[in-house]
Structure formats: structure tokens, C-alpha cells
Motif scaffolding. Structure first.
Motif, PDB file in Angstrom:
ATOM      1  N   ALA A  19     105.492 109.011  41.550  1.00 41.03           N
ATOM      2  CA  ALA A  19     105.369 109.141  40.326  1.00 41.03           C
ATOM      3  C   ALA A  19     106.298 108.263  39.319  1.00 41.03           C
ATOM      4  CB  ALA A  19     105.516 110.643  39.911  1.00 41.03           C
ATOM      5  N   VAL A  20     105.892 107.852  38.297  1.00 38.95           N
ATOM      6  CA  VAL A  20     106.645 107.331  37.491  1.00 38.95           C
ATOM      7  C   VAL A  20     106.153 107.594  36.001  1.00 38.95           C
ATOM      8  CG1 VAL A  20     106.841 104.939  38.717  1.00 38.95           C
ATOM      9  CG2 VAL A  20     104.914 105.160  37.213  1.00 38.95           C
ATOM     10  N   LYS A  26     106.153 101.027  31.335  1.00 39.38           N
ATOM     11  CA  LYS A  26     105.989 100.095  30.066  1.00 39.38           C
ATOM     12  C   LYS A  26     107.348  99.068  30.385  1.00 39.38           C
ATOM     13  CE  LYS A  26     103.896 102.495  26.524  1.00 39.38           C
ATOM     14  NZ  LYS A  26     103.864 103.392  25.070  1.00 39.38           N
ATOM     15  N   ARG A  27     108.539  99.769  30.758  1.00 37.20           N
ATOM     16  CA  ARG A  27     109.719  98.741  31.215  1.00 37.20           C
ATOM     17  C   ARG A  27     109.383  97.795  31.941  1.00 37.20           C
ATOM     18  NH1 ARG A  27     112.522 103.561  30.199  1.00 37.20           N
ATOM     19  NH2 ARG A  27     112.808 103.706  32.522  1.00 37.20           N
ATOM     20  N   ASN A  28     108.869  98.171  33.379  1.00 36.78           N
ATOM     21  CA  ASN A  28     108.688  97.501  34.409  1.00 36.78           C
ATOM     22  C   ASN A  28     107.269  97.700  35.328  1.00 36.78           C
ATOM     23  OD1 ASN A  28     109.141  95.977  36.552  1.00 36.78           O
ATOM     24  ND2 ASN A  28     111.150  96.827  37.363  1.00 36.78           N
ATOM     25  N   PRO A  29     106.327  97.162  34.647  1.00 36.22           N
ATOM     26  CA  PRO A  29     104.801  97.420  35.022  1.00 36.22           C
ATOM     27  C   PRO A  29     104.697  96.780  36.488  1.00 36.22           C
ATOM     28  CG  PRO A  29     104.859  95.916  33.318  1.00 36.22           C
ATOM     29  CD  PRO A  29     106.164  96.610  33.320  1.00 36.22           C
TER      30      PRO A  29
END
Length: 121
Positions: free
Chosen positions: A3-4, A10-13
């Protein structure tokens, strides 16, 4: 399954996309599932029964792909896809009543003009 949060995505796709190669990734927005990232390979989840049809229906419902493309992707004929989508309550004719009437008038006009014999120049 990993889960993210939306902000992490958005920061690290690229990290979420790399993780999706290994297992589905659930994207959470305020602790509620908002999306699922799944890596689709030729010989993976797309070959499971019903997956292509479910994905085609979802993409068509969200207006991400046309009805023709959805039918082709699902493996159904256009008529079969329309019938299936209709059974699910998904609108096939899109637009307002006025725009549908306009389209129908244009079709009728085109048919009237195309059924008349053409004159040679």
C-alpha cells in the motif's frame, strides 16, 4: 500486496511502478483505496478468464476508450459488447437528448442524400 499513499505516489511514482512488477500496489487516499497498480504482462493476469472483459468495461465506463476499442480488447464482437454493457446498465448512447437528436437528424439527412442516384459530371 503493498500500500502507498497518494502523496507517496506523487513524490516517487517510479518506486510504486517498480513495486507493481512484483505484486499489486494499492494507492490509498486518506486510508481508503483509490486505485490499484498492477503490472500486466502478456502471459499474466490478462489471460485469466473475464479479466479482459472487466477491464474493457471499466475503461469504457470511464470514457477512457471507445466502444469499438473496448469490444476488440475484450475479445467480443461489437454487438456482444454492446449487449453486455447494456445488461450492466452502462449507457451506450452518450450525450444529451438534444445532441442525440442532432446526430439522428444528421444520419437521416445523410441517408436521404446518399440514396439518391448521383449525377455524372
Amino acid at each position: 500486496m503493498k500500500a502507498v499513499s497518494v502523496s507517496e505516489l506523487k513524490r516517487n511514482p517510479s518506486a510504486a511502478l517498480r513495486a507493481a512488477h512484483e505484486h499489486p500496489v494499492v494507492v490509498l487516499n486518506r486510508q481508503r483505496p483509490e486505485a490499484v497498480l498492477v503490472h500486466l504482462e502478456e502471459d499474466s493476469i490478462l489471460d485469466e478468464p473475464g479479466i479482459r472483459l472487466a477491464l474493457a468495461i471499466a475503461l469504457y465506463r470511464e470514457e477512457s476508450i471507445s466502444i469499438g476499442r473496448a469490444a476488440r480488447f475484450s475479445g467480443l464482437s461489437l454487438a456482444e459488447f454492446i449487449q453486455y454493457a447494456s445488461q450492466l446498465g452502462i449507457s451506450i448512447v452518450r450525450g444529451t437528448a438534444a445532441s442525440v437528436r442532432e446526430d439522428m437528424d444528421a444520419i437521416h439527412e445523410w441517408r436521404r442524400n446518399s440514396s439518391s442516384p448521383t449525377q455524372a459530371p
